[in-house]
Design a protein around this motif. Structure first.
Motif, PDB file in Angstrom:
ATOM      1  N   ILE A 162       0.834  -1.208   0.000  1.00 27.59           N
ATOM      2  CA  ILE A 162       0.000   0.000   0.000  1.00 27.59           C
ATOM      3  C   ILE A 162       0.866   1.254   0.000  1.00 27.59           C
ATOM      4  O   ILE A 162       0.607   2.210  -0.749  1.00 27.59           O
ATOM      5  N   SER A 163       1.911   1.268   0.836  1.00 27.61           N
ATOM      6  CA  SER A 163       2.812   2.423   0.888  1.00 27.61           C
ATOM      7  C   SER A 163       3.505   2.642  -0.449  1.00 27.61           C
ATOM      8  O   SER A 163       3.604   3.783  -0.934  1.00 27.61           O
ATOM      9  N   THR A 168       4.120   5.567  -5.607  1.00 29.46           N
ATOM     10  CA  THR A 168       4.191   5.528  -7.066  1.00 29.46           C
ATOM     11  C   THR A 168       3.094   6.380  -7.693  1.00 29.46           C
ATOM     12  O   THR A 168       3.323   7.082  -8.687  1.00 29.46           O
ATOM     13  N   THR A 169       1.888   6.328  -7.115  1.00 25.65           N
ATOM     14  CA  THR A 169       0.781   7.138  -7.623  1.00 25.65           C
ATOM     15  C   THR A 169       1.089   8.623  -7.521  1.00 25.65           C
ATOM     16  O   THR A 169       0.811   9.399  -8.446  1.00 25.65           O
ATOM     17  N   LEU A 218       7.723   9.762   1.362  1.00 28.47           N
ATOM     18  CA  LEU A 218       6.993   8.541   1.683  1.00 28.47           C
ATOM     19  C   LEU A 218       7.877   7.315   1.479  1.00 28.47           C
ATOM     20  O   LEU A 218       7.873   6.382   2.293  1.00 28.47           O
ATOM     21  N   LYS A 219       8.672   7.299   0.417  1.00 33.98           N
ATOM     22  CA  LYS A 219       9.561   6.175   0.154  1.00 33.98           C
ATOM     23  C   LYS A 219      10.664   6.068   1.207  1.00 33.98           C
ATOM     24  O   LYS A 219      11.131   4.972   1.524  1.00 33.98           O
ATOM     25  N   LEU A 220      11.082   7.216   1.760  1.00 24.97           N
ATOM     26  CA  LEU A 220      12.122   7.225   2.782  1.00 24.97           C
ATOM     27  C   LEU A 220      11.561   7.129   4.194  1.00 24.97           C
ATOM     28  O   LEU A 220      12.325   7.122   5.165  1.00 24.97           O
ATOM     29  N   SER A 221      10.229   7.092   4.310  1.00 25.23           N
ATOM     30  CA  SER A 221       9.554   7.007   5.621  1.00 25.23           C
ATOM     31  C   SER A 221       9.896   8.191   6.510  1.00 25.23           C
ATOM     32  O   SER A 221      10.185   8.044   7.707  1.00 25.23           O
ATOM     33  N   ILE A 222       9.872   9.368   5.939  1.00 26.94           N
ATOM     34  CA  ILE A 222      10.136  10.600   6.687  1.00 26.94           C
ATOM     35  C   ILE A 222       8.837  11.091   7.307  1.00 26.94           C
ATOM     36  O   ILE A 222       7.770  10.976   6.709  1.00 26.94           O
ATOM     37  N   GLU A 231       5.510  -1.688  11.803  1.00 27.36           N
ATOM     38  CA  GLU A 231       4.939  -2.992  11.461  1.00 27.36           C
ATOM     39  C   GLU A 231       5.742  -3.682  10.360  1.00 27.36           C
ATOM     40  O   GLU A 231       5.925  -4.904  10.387  1.00 27.36           O
ATOM     41  N   ILE A 232       6.218  -2.915   9.393  1.00 25.98           N
ATOM     42  CA  ILE A 232       6.984  -3.505   8.285  1.00 25.98           C
ATOM     43  C   ILE A 232       8.293  -4.093   8.794  1.00 25.98           C
ATOM     44  O   ILE A 232       8.662  -5.220   8.449  1.00 25.98           O
TER      45      ILE A 232
END
Length: 490
Positions: A162-163, A168-169, A218-222, A231-232
């Motif tokens: 989902i992340s 990507t969207t 979002l990709k770097l989880s900032i 959780e990941i």
């Protein structure tokens, strides 16, 4: 029709070697499944790609068509990615030895992710960025769920999916808005538009850039895009985390630096303010969240938010470019070694226990008295993440402090100091538990078999110890390493 020169093809030689390795492995799997041969060919492909970098180094800087750009800093980033791939294959081989289902596909997923990461780190066009991200995310989904019998892996893969889909969207939406404004997606064209007065009046262009920036965050989880990072990390196999926590982070951070510097985006005051506050919050919130956790993998996962925040300080050092590249490279190398060693130790420790939560902090109680090599290796790398003197982590944070003061980034300097102080608490929770007296409850849950005493287990311990010694050597003698990085600083 665009034609590539010989020099441009040579610049992509590591990619060509890895793709050839993938094709060869697929043919061998189609003929006969031989786990050992597949692992050896994967490692050989990664090592040959590394050796090819010495040839590529003779022709850089070079634009490999309009899609890729390589300089000496790119060589260092690619080397780190290949390094993480080699250790993922080595640890993965021992991990997969007891698997009853297909083992060989694991190495294909590793190689595909490495190819995507390399392409992402040298991308010079938004189309390349999108394709590379897909080449990373799809194999990573397979890797996270590879051990389908492991509890929680389905939860981790759904949240990662989902992340990734959301990121990507957002990139696609940002690309569409930018193309609508300037009719091009190359970094060079975006830079040209940013250096004119036109961009300030083009709301669509600004929205496109902001959306792309948020997708990178979002990709770097900032913070505030750190949803599900705990959780990941908690539910992903430790062997996969060796790869996920290093390769993906290095590739994404390399892309972010290239995008900000090559497009001069960091000169825009609007984006400077946004990134500065996101960086400060990441350093503080990531470490505060880790304080309240008892799952070791979850603690490392949440602390990674803070470490990415520390790294983001280098984004603001455009006026001290050489110091910025040197600092980010040194910190990434330290972070790479620390994560490989820590998750390697977590994997080995988890194999020693049954009947309990194997990643719980209490599992590490008295580890030093049972596995002193693992405990010492864990100690060294945790101290490095804290920034303890005599480790590579201390040198990295010292350079970050110098850079932030030189650039007058007072808010980020305070964030760096506060975040580092907070991290001492939860890292020392793990360290103290390792040196406490063994708990009688845990004694009854220790596996009594040859798996934790076999040659491959001891080999992994020694490999982790050797890497951990590099953390101390570089930390105590940083001058030689600093001179090496200085050569690769343009």
């Amino acid at each position: 029709m665009i034609k590539m020169t010989i020099i441009q093809l040579i610049a992509l030689l590591p990619i060509i070697i890895l793709m050839s390795g993938v094709i060869l492995i697929m043919l061998i799997i189609a003929w006969r499944r031989i786990h050992c041969l597949t692992a050896i060919l994967s490692i050989i492909s990664l090592l040959l790609a590394f050796l090819a970098l010495f040839i590529v180094n003779q022709f850089i800087p070079v634009n490999a068509s309009m899609l890729f750009f390589l300089n000496k800093h790119s060589i260092v980033n690619i080397s780190m990615l290949l390094f993480s791939g080699v250790f993922a294959c080595i640890f993965g081989y021992f991990w997969l030895s007891n698997f009853k289902f297909n083992q060989e596909e694991f190495y294909l997923l590793i190689l595909f992710t490495i190819i995507g990461s390399i392409l992402l780190s040298i991308a010079n066009h938004m189309v390349t960025v999108f394709i590379s991200l897909e080449l990373i995310c799809v194999p990573m989904i397979g890797l996270i769920r590879y051990s389908y019998s492991e509890e929680g892996s389905l939860n981790a893969v759904i949240k990662y999916l989902i992340s990734s889909a959301l990121g990507t969207t957002l990139i696609l939406l940002g690309m569409a808005l930018i193309y609508l404004s300037i009719g091009d997606l190359s970094f060079l064209r975006i830079k040209y538009f940013l250096n004119t007065v036109l961009f300030s009046k083009d709301i669509i262009f600004l929205c496109g850039l902001a959306i792309i920036l948020f997708s990178f965050a979002l990709k770097l989880s900032i913070v505030p895009f750190h949803i599900w990072i705990f959780e990941i990390y908690r539910d992903t196999p430790s062997i996969v985390l060796i790869f996920l926590s290093t390769t993906v982070k290095i590739a994404m951070f390399s892309l972010l630096m290239n995008f900000c510097f090559h497009t001069t985006l960091i000169n825009v005051q609007f984006f400077i303010v946004i990134v500065e506050y996101m960086t400060f919050l990441s350093m503080i919130i990531g470490n505060i969240m880790a304080i309240f956790q008892k799952d070791v993998k979850g603690i490392i996962g949440l602390s990674s938010i803070g470490h990415i925040g520390y790294l983001l300080i280098t984004i603001f050092g455009i006026h001290s470019y050489f110091l910025t590249i040197k600092t980010s490279t040194l910190y990434l190398i330290g972070y790479l070694i620390n994560n490989i060693c820590i998750f390697g130790c977590i994997h080995l420790v988890s194999n020693m226990f049954v009947g309990i939560d194997r990643n719980n902090l209490l599992v590490y109680k008295g580890l030093f008295w049972k596995r002193p090599v693992l405990a010492i290796s864990m100690l060294i790398n945790l101290l490095s993440l804290i920034g303890f003197p005599g480790t590579i982590g201390f040198i990295g944070k010292f350079y970050l402090l110098i850079l932030s003061i030189k650039e007058h980034l007072w808010l980020l300097t305070i964030g760096l100091l506060i975040g580092s102080i907070i991290s001492v608490y939860f890292y020392f929770k793990i360290i103290i538990n390792m040196f406490l007296k063994k708990d009688s409850v845990l004694k009854n849950n220790v596996k009594v078999n040859v798996n934790t005493c076999c040659i491959r287990y001891i080999f992994c311990e020694l490999l982790i110890l050797i890497l951990s010694s590099c953390v101390i050597i570089i930390g105590c003698y940083p001058n030689f390493f600093s001179l090496f990085l200085q050569y690769y600083n343009y």
